[in-house]
Design a protein around this motif. Structure first.
Motif, PDB file in Angstrom:
ATOM      1  N   THR A   1      59.538  12.011 108.707  1.00  8.73           N
ATOM      2  CA  THR A   1      59.212  13.428 108.908  1.00  8.73           C
ATOM      3  C   THR A   1      57.791  13.690 108.436  1.00  8.73           C
ATOM      4  O   THR A   1      57.072  12.778 107.989  1.00  8.73           O
ATOM      5  N   ILE A   2      57.386  14.962 108.512  1.00 12.30           N
ATOM      6  CA  ILE A   2      56.040  15.342 108.090  1.00 12.30           C
ATOM      7  C   ILE A   2      55.831  15.024 106.615  1.00 12.30           C
ATOM      8  O   ILE A   2      54.740  14.620 106.200  1.00 12.30           O
TER       9      ILE A   2
ATOM     10  N   THR B   1      60.742  18.248 109.875  1.00  8.57           N
ATOM     11  CA  THR B   1      60.312  18.046 111.259  1.00  8.57           C
ATOM     12  C   THR B   1      60.005  16.572 111.484  1.00  8.57           C
ATOM     13  O   THR B   1      59.140  16.012 110.813  1.00  8.57           O
TER      14      THR B   1
ATOM     15  N   HIS C   1      54.942  11.439 106.360  1.00  5.22           N
ATOM     16  CA  HIS C   1      53.622  11.185 106.943  1.00  5.22           C
ATOM     17  C   HIS C   1      52.508  11.590 105.985  1.00  5.22           C
ATOM     18  O   HIS C   1      51.452  10.956 105.929  1.00  5.22           O
ATOM     19  N   LYS C   2      52.725  12.651 105.204  1.00  4.44           N
ATOM     20  CA  LYS C   2      51.726  13.062 104.213  1.00  4.44           C
ATOM     21  C   LYS C   2      51.540  11.990 103.140  1.00  4.44           C
ATOM     22  O   LYS C   2      50.428  11.755 102.664  1.00  4.44           O
TER      23      LYS C   2
ATOM     24  N   ILE D   1      58.531  13.066 113.154  1.00  8.50           N
ATOM     25  CA  ILE D   1      57.279  12.671 113.786  1.00  8.50           C
ATOM     26  C   ILE D   1      57.538  11.430 114.646  1.00  8.50           C
ATOM     27  O   ILE D   1      58.672  10.943 114.720  1.00  8.50           O
TER      28      ILE D   1
ATOM     29  N   TYR E   1      54.640   5.645 113.143  1.00  4.83           N
ATOM     30  CA  TYR E   1      54.849   5.543 111.700  1.00  4.83           C
ATOM     31  C   TYR E   1      55.171   4.105 111.297  1.00  4.83           C
ATOM     32  O   TYR E   1      54.636   3.587 110.304  1.00  4.83           O
TER      33      TYR E   1
ATOM     34  N   LYS F   1      49.426   9.236 104.629  1.00  2.00           N
ATOM     35  CA  LYS F   1      48.023   9.648 104.697  1.00  2.00           C
ATOM     36  C   LYS F   1      47.362   9.588 103.322  1.00  2.00           C
ATOM     37  O   LYS F   1      46.183   9.266 103.198  1.00  2.00           O
TER      38      LYS F   1
END
Length: 469
Positions: free
Chosen positions: A277-278, A238, A281-282, A240, A245, A285
């Protein structure tokens, strides 16, 4: 060169060459602002050229102010020999808008109507107050015809803090300038200058990043990337917000000026800015959570001896990039025991073996080593010893030292055989190092918490909280 200002009609700098008596216009200029200079021209100088005397400012962030005297003035007594040492240790400094400079030029090369650059005082006005401005200790005027280190030792003893402060007050009374003191903050980098060391950190900038991306209250973690994490383009994932980003990656990349332990993880995350994508992004983070727990970490630069050495570490993984199967090179270089340069970058060519990947990484490091050696020679006037490069792959070392060791090395691009020539000429010395002591290992892969802490210590990254001694 003597700085005269900005050339009208363009953004180039107007410079005066006192040796040739000519004006030059150039877009490239390096401004030295950490030392204080005064000009002294004497009647006994046959070429009527200015002589330079440098006052050791000891990491001073003062702007340059050059006082001008014309050659052939009876009241000025010159030393019998001109000394122009250019060896001094300096800290990063910010260009000052209050820096003023005055120049002298011969009448033969200057039009009669020339009245000096705009916004600068005339030569006659400066010369009228020169003798009162330049209060130089007689000990500084000693003739130093030996090595530059002798001049530095004498100047350090003669130019005590009291004399330097007196000189500053005299200059500020005559010119529009201010004493900003030692450099403490520069473009988000916090600088703490102590007696025998300099501390660099970006704590305030890191806090702004966490606050801006709503991670100020997140839970801290011990490593920026989970060990054995494998990123890829994730075409089915998915997507983002790509703009957000990229903004986050840009902020994290600026932290790498003082955080080499983040180089690999941030570099890996930055490879997927086209379609994040997710999953990506993880990973970002996770980096922010690690930053939360190490917000006061930074680099320490310790004052070393006059004689210095440069050494570095080169390492590589094998086919760590799942999309193109390219390897990641890492290198770290030290001046004595202070980390001065590091890099984590994906290789441009696919390697067929770990030996080949290490060989290509070492070649890139060798090019950087020669550049550092040349730079250090220009700054200090001393030719450094051959650079020692530590590699943890014995096959790659054998390939560097023996051109015919492996017949299978013929397929390697000829540009990567440059390191062989460096080894033959004695410019680079290659030595083996155990993987556990390979300081560039953290720049090529994600490590566990315990090993990351050990590698971070070897790199020179320390917890530099303001209250810490």
């Amino acid at each position: 060169m003597v700085y005269l200002g900005v050339e009208e009609g363009c953004k180039a700098h107007r410079l005066f060459d006192p040796k040739r008596g000519k004006l030059q216009v150039s877009r490239d200029a390096i401004f030295q602002e950490n030392c204080e200079w005064t000009w002294n021209a004497g009647a006994n100088n046959e070429e009527n050229l200015p002589e330079f005397i440098m006052l050791d400012a000891s990491y001073s962030d003062e702007p340059i102010v050059a006082a001008d005297t014309e050659a052939g003035v009876e009241d000025v007594t010159p030393p019998s020999e001109a000394v122009v040492p250019m060896t001094s240790v300096s800290s990063p400094s910010t260009p000052s808008s209050n820096a003023y400079a005055a120049t002298s030029s011969s009448e033969s090369n200057t039009p009669e109507s020339y009245e000096g650059p705009v916004r600068y005082r005339s030569l006659a006005d400066i010369y009228a107050n020169t003798e009162e401005i330049v209060g130089i200790n007689e000990e500084v005027m000693m003739v130093m015809s030996e090595e530059p280190t002798c001049y530095q030792e004498a100047a350090t003893e003669a130019c005590c803090t009291e004399n330097i402060n007196k000189f500053k007050q005299q200059m500020m009374a005559e010119f529009d300038m201010s004493d900003l003191g030692l450099l403490s903050y520069y473009l988000g980098i916090e600088v703490e200058q102590q007696k025998n060391r300099i501390l660099l950190r970006q704590s305030a900038y890191a806090k702004k990043i966490l606050s801006h991306f709503k991670m100020a209250d997140c839970n801290a973690t011990k490593h920026p990337m989970e060990p054995k994490t494998q990123l890829h383009k994730d075409l089915e994932g998915t997507p983002i917000d790509a703009t957000e980003y990229r903004r986050l990656i840009g902020c994290l990349r600026y932290l790498l000026h003082t955080r080499p332990d983040l180089s690999y993880s941030v570099g890996m995350a930055s490879r997927y800015m086209e379609r994040p994508t997710i999953m990506h992004h993880k990973v970002v983070k996770q980096i922010l959570r690690y930053l939360k727990g190490t917000i006061h970490f930074g680099l320490v630069y310790i004052k070393g001896p006059q004689e210095f050495c440069i050494f570095g570490y080169s390492d590589s993984d094998l086919a760590g990039d799942l999309d193109g199967r390219k390897s990641t090179s890492g290198m770290a270089f030290y001046l004595n025991e202070s980390l001065v340069s590091w890099n984590s970058q994906k290789q441009k060519t696919v390697a067929l073996s770990s030996c080949e990947a290490e060989f290509m990484a070492a070649t890139t490091a060798a090019c950087h080593a020669l550049w550092l050696k040349s730079l250090a020679s220009e700054l200090t006037g001393v030719e450094p010893k051959p650079v020692t490069l530590f590699v943890d792959n014995k096959s790659a070392i054998a390939l560097m030292k023996n051109p015919v060791f492996h017949g299978r090395s013929k397929h390697i691009d000829t540009k990567f055989h440059f390191i062989r020539e460096c080894v033959e000429k004695g410019q680079i010395e290659v030595e083996f190092v155990n993987t556990g002591e390979q300081r560039a290992d953290v720049l090529t892969k994600a490590l566990s918490g315990v090993k990351l802490a050990a590698m971070r210590q070897l790199l020179g990254v320390r917890d530099l909280q303001p209250c810490q001694d």
